[in-house]
Design a protein around this motif. Structure first.
Motif, PDB file in Angstrom:
ATOM      1  N   ASP A   1       0.838  -1.210   0.000  1.00 62.35           N
ATOM      2  CA  ASP A   1       0.000   0.000   0.000  1.00 62.35           C
ATOM      3  C   ASP A   1       0.868   1.254   0.000  1.00 62.35           C
ATOM      4  N   GLY A   2       1.926   1.237   0.807  1.00 59.47           N
ATOM      5  CA  GLY A   2       2.817   2.392   0.851  1.00 59.47           C
ATOM      6  C   GLY A   2       3.556   2.592  -0.457  1.00 59.47           C
ATOM      7  N   GLN A   3       3.973   1.504  -1.079  1.00 61.14           N
ATOM      8  CA  GLN A   3       4.686   1.589  -2.349  1.00 61.14           C
ATOM      9  C   GLN A   3       3.790   2.156  -3.447  1.00 61.14           C
ATOM     10  N   ILE A   4       2.541   1.699  -3.470  1.00 61.35           N
ATOM     11  CA  ILE A   4       1.604   2.186  -4.486  1.00 61.35           C
ATOM     12  C   ILE A   4       1.255   3.647  -4.230  1.00 61.35           C
ATOM     13  N   LYS A   5       1.091   4.017  -2.967  1.00 67.54           N
ATOM     14  CA  LYS A   5       0.798   5.415  -2.650  1.00 67.54           C
ATOM     15  C   LYS A   5       1.941   6.320  -3.114  1.00 67.54           C
TER      16      LYS A   5
ATOM     17  N   VAL B   1       1.806   6.615  -6.943  1.00 65.44           N
ATOM     18  CA  VAL B   1       0.709   7.498  -7.353  1.00 65.44           C
ATOM     19  C   VAL B   1       1.062   8.953  -7.074  1.00 65.44           C
ATOM     20  N   TYR B   2       1.667   9.212  -5.918  1.00 66.40           N
ATOM     21  CA  TYR B   2       2.112  10.573  -5.597  1.00 66.40           C
ATOM     22  C   TYR B   2       3.090  11.072  -6.654  1.00 66.40           C
ATOM     23  N   THR B   3       4.024  10.213  -7.059  1.00 69.81           N
ATOM     24  CA  THR B   3       5.012  10.600  -8.071  1.00 69.81           C
ATOM     25  C   THR B   3       4.343  10.872  -9.409  1.00 69.81           C
ATOM     26  N   LEU B   4       3.373  10.061  -9.770  1.00 68.13           N
ATOM     27  CA  LEU B   4       2.637  10.279 -11.023  1.00 68.13           C
ATOM     28  C   LEU B   4       1.910  11.623 -10.994  1.00 68.13           C
TER      29      LEU B   4
ATOM     30  N   ASN C   1      -2.752  -2.007 -13.306  1.00 64.63           N
ATOM     31  CA  ASN C   1      -4.141  -1.566 -13.351  1.00 64.63           C
ATOM     32  C   ASN C   1      -4.256  -0.058 -13.189  1.00 64.63           C
ATOM     33  N   ILE C   2      -3.540   0.484 -12.210  1.00 66.40           N
ATOM     34  CA  ILE C   2      -3.602   1.921 -11.954  1.00 66.40           C
ATOM     35  C   ILE C   2      -3.042   2.712 -13.135  1.00 66.40           C
ATOM     36  N   LEU C   3      -1.880   2.308 -13.624  1.00 63.19           N
ATOM     37  CA  LEU C   3      -1.233   3.037 -14.717  1.00 63.19           C
ATOM     38  C   LEU C   3      -2.078   3.031 -15.974  1.00 63.19           C
TER      39      LEU C   3
END
Length: 274
Positions: A125-129, A132-135, A174-176
């Motif tokens: 969860d932290g890695q994905i957050k 996403v923040y970087t994106l 999925n997110i990307l």
């Protein structure tokens, strides 16, 4: 309306429909009517340019673009990517495993640099957050008229122990693909070990063909392979990032991100919603 095959690096689609600006606007209007009125952050997010990206990602099919956009609006309402701040991801960012570069490529694309060997947590969860923040931060810093970014992924020192769990890789894909459509210009995988190609074979089913086409394997010992690097980057840039273990300074990057958090808050008008 025309049709073209997307075969060059960074091409948007494998088989893309082309419309005149006026025809594109008609499609945008149709999609906006299908979505209906939006409020709050959703209304800020769903600009005409945004709708065009969703339409391009679904080859201008209104129904498919509508479903994709609705899914993204729901995801954003739950995940709230625009509300993530540097303090939320600073710990994940300490090693410089993912960061927005301060340079751009020769075509003025903003660049995200990744060093998979610098993974410092096991918290999905932290890695994905953090990603996403970087994106979101990279999009915030795109120059006027530019919608896409370049990913430069340095695999120096990578081994099996650095592999991303399949569950995490699937969620990231999925997110990307589904929530940041048409944002990737090209993803350059620099010196990935041969075993990583097997990993990509496993991940490939999670990637749509348009995204997979933009992923390029580049080996610095192969002159032919390096032509892609030469096309996008100056030599000093690669030396600064790839050959320099001190390419990332956490304290300096923190200052930059904290400034960008203020810019982001202004853009999204945080705190001004009903």
């Amino acid at each position: 309306m025309l049709r073209r095959n997307g075969t060059k690096t960074g091409s948007r689609n494998l088989d893309e429909l082309l419309f005149s600006p006026a025809e594109e606007q008609v499609k945008v209007n149709e999609l906006r009517a299908a979505i209906g009125p939006l409020t709050g952050h959703a209304s800020i997010y769903a600009t005409d340019a945004c709708l065009k990206r969703y339409l391009r990602a679904r080859n201008w099919n209104i129904k498919k673009a509508e479903k994709m956009l609705r899914d993204s609006l729901h995801w954003r309402s739950v995940f709230k990517p625009e509300e993530i701040q540097w303090a939320d991801v600073s710990g994940e960012s300490e090693t410089g495993k993912v960061y927005r570069a301060t340079f751009r490529d020769k075509y003025d694309h903003t660049v995200i640099v990744m060093h998979p060997t610098r993974q410092n947590t096991s918290n999905m969860d932290g890695q994905i957050k953090q990603l996403v923040y970087t994106l979101e931060n990279t999009i915030l810093n795109l120059p006027p008229g530019q919608e896409q970014m370049v990913w430069l992924i340095d695999f120096h020192g990578w081994g099996v122990k650095h592999s991303t769990p399949i569950k995490t890789a699937r969620e990231i894909a999925n997110i990307l693909q589904n929530h940041y459509p048409e944002r990737l210009h090209v993803g350059i995988l620099l010196n990935p070990p041969r075993i990583f190609q097997a990993f990509m074979t496993i991940v490939k089913p999670f990637l749509d063909p348009k995204t997979f086409q933009k992923v390029k394997f580049v080996y610095t010992r192969n002159p032919e392979s390096c032509k892609l690097l030469d096309d996008y980057f100056a030599n000093d840039v690669l030396k600064e990032v790839v050959e320099n273990p001190a390419d990332y300074n956490h304290e300096e990057y923190a200052k930059l991100m904290e400034q960008d958090d203020l810019k982001s808050a202004t853009y999204w008008k945080l705190g001004e919603e009903d």
